[in-house]
Design an enzyme around this catalytic site. Structure first.
Site, PDB file in Angstrom:
ATOM      1  N   TYR A 102       4.133 -63.636  38.830  1.00  7.83           N
ATOM      2  CA  TYR A 102       4.633 -62.793  38.100  1.00  7.83           C
ATOM      3  C   TYR A 102       5.462 -62.814  36.825  1.00  7.83           C
ATOM      4  CZ  TYR A 102       6.171 -57.867  38.493  1.00  7.83           C
ATOM      5  OH  TYR A 102       6.362 -56.555  38.365  1.00  7.83           O
ATOM      6  N   ALA A 119      -8.584 -52.873  45.795  1.00  9.70           N
ATOM      7  CA  ALA A 119      -9.085 -51.536  45.755  1.00  9.70           C
ATOM      8  C   ALA A 119      -8.791 -50.248  46.453  1.00  9.70           C
ATOM      9  CB  ALA A 119     -11.303 -52.100  46.086  1.00  9.70           C
TER      10      ALA A 119
END
Length: 390
Positions: free
Chosen positions: A230, A270
């Site tokens: 990250y 998703a």
């Protein structure tokens, strides 16, 4: 008691994902720690930092050293810590050395001249140091691993060797090397290896077409663990390491501190957009192999999808040009591998850095950053149309 000297940062690649996030990290630090932050890029900044410590200077490190030093000699006189994150990407790994070697050599030769107060140089490389781009490797990756026989192609080796060579020439500053894996996070321009942005564009186009967002990789990787870096966390480690005396002249891996399984994180991401992912019916790479295997060639898939993306943007917001930020070639490699590329964080932990980030959360945070910047669509509008179940 004598107050510690204030540090002055010099950060290259201000428009890139790593440079941008190092600057974001530095401007959150007290003025008593960092008194000035000099930032460079070939291109103008798309947005200005309002922090008065930040000073931008346009520099192309592929120019002759004499020209670079002329631009920097006055502004860099007080620099104590230099962070090199500049990178020229190509999906053809054999071409990376051609431009990235002179890019770094010109940088280090220049700052060695114009920064008389230099204390530390931090070079960012990556997992390719271990040969992960070529095929199966021993995991977890550890900083002590010997170099593989790179046939002269791995530009990271050249960069690290030249870093040490120049340090010996001066003998007054130290170095650090940080090796991340698959960096995700916000950047104001396209990033050559962005996974989250590419996945988001792919999934939202699938949603617009009413098609399932099939995983484009292979069965082996669908069921395997992976890790990410990250960008805000990578910036944290870079600045922390470069500021610690006991970390001088050391290389450190960087990943988030957890692992994830593609089957689950793909479904979670998703669901964030209100989409469902069917169980794949894979045809390729059921076991470990030495070659890439993709169920969907993302480069081919993307060729006729820009018009669909423009429809998404017209409905939900964002930028049409964000489609061009999709890293379709890299994503073929990132999901088409059938070998593991996991990095160990033991060395950074042993030296005293203990940050951890949930990779699943960082994917959402990355999307929200792009949404807040007006680059990606409004997720609340998407959820209304896609009928997400809370």
């Amino acid at each position: 008691m004598v107050a510690p000297a204030k540090k002055v940062a010099f950060v290259t690649g201000a428009n890139g994902i790593s440079g941008f996030n190092i600057i974001e990290h530095l401007v959150r630090q007290p003025k008593g720690q960092w008194s000035k932050i000099i930032v460079t890029s070939r291109r103008p900044l798309p947005n200005a930092w309002i922090d008065p410590r930040v000073k931008f200077v346009a520099v192309d490190f592929l120019e002759p050293v004499e020209k670079i030093t002329a631009k920097l000699e006055d502004i860099c006189a007080d620099v104590t810590h230099a962070f090199f994150t500049s990178y020229v990407h190509s999906d053809d790994f054999t071409l990376l050395r051609e431009r990235n070697v002179p890019l770094f050599r010109n940088f280090i030769d220049s700052i060695d001249v114009v920064c008389p107060k230099l204390v530390r140089v931090c070079l960012q490389t990556g997992g390719k140091y271990y040969g992960v781009h070529l095929g199966p490797v021993k995991v977890p990756l550890e900083e002590c691993f010997p170099r593989y026989d790179d046939k002269g192609l791995n530009f990271y080796y050249n960069q690290e060797d030249y870093l040490r060579e120049v340090q010996k020439r001066r003998g007054s500053w130290g170095w650090n090397v940080i090796r991340p894996n698959a960096i995700n996070g916000f950047a104001p321009h396209a990033n050559g290896m962005s996974e989250v942005l590419t996945i988001a564009i792919y999934m939202l186009i699938c949603g617009e077409l009413g098609q399932p967002a099939h995983f484009p990789g292979n069965e082996y990787f669908w069921n395997s663990i992976d890790d990410n870096s990250y960008a805000p966390s990578l910036a944290d480690l870079s600045v922390w390491t470069a500021s610690q005396d006991h970390c001088k002249d050391e290389a450190f891996n960087h990943v988030n501190g957890d692992v994830f399984v593609w089957r689950y994180i793909w479904q979670e991401f998703a669901a964030y957009f209100g989409l469902e992912v069917p169980e794949p019916n894979f045809q390729n790479a059921t076991g470990q192999a030495k070659t890439l295997s993709n169920e969907i060639d993302m480069v081919e898939w993307a060729k006729d999808k820009r018009e669909v993306w423009e429809r998404v943007v017209a409905k939900y917001g964002g930028k049409a040009e964000a489609f061009d930020w999709g890293t379709w070639g890299f994503f073929n490699w990132a999901t088409g591998k059938s070998w593991l590329t996991i990095s160990s964080m033991n060395k950074a932990r042993d030296f005293g850095w203990h940050r951890n980030d949930s990779t699943s959360e960082t994917w959402i945070e990355t999307y929200r950053s792009f949404e807040n910047a007006g680059v990606m669509p409004d997720v609340d509008l998407l959820k209304k149309d896609y009928g997400v179940r809370e």
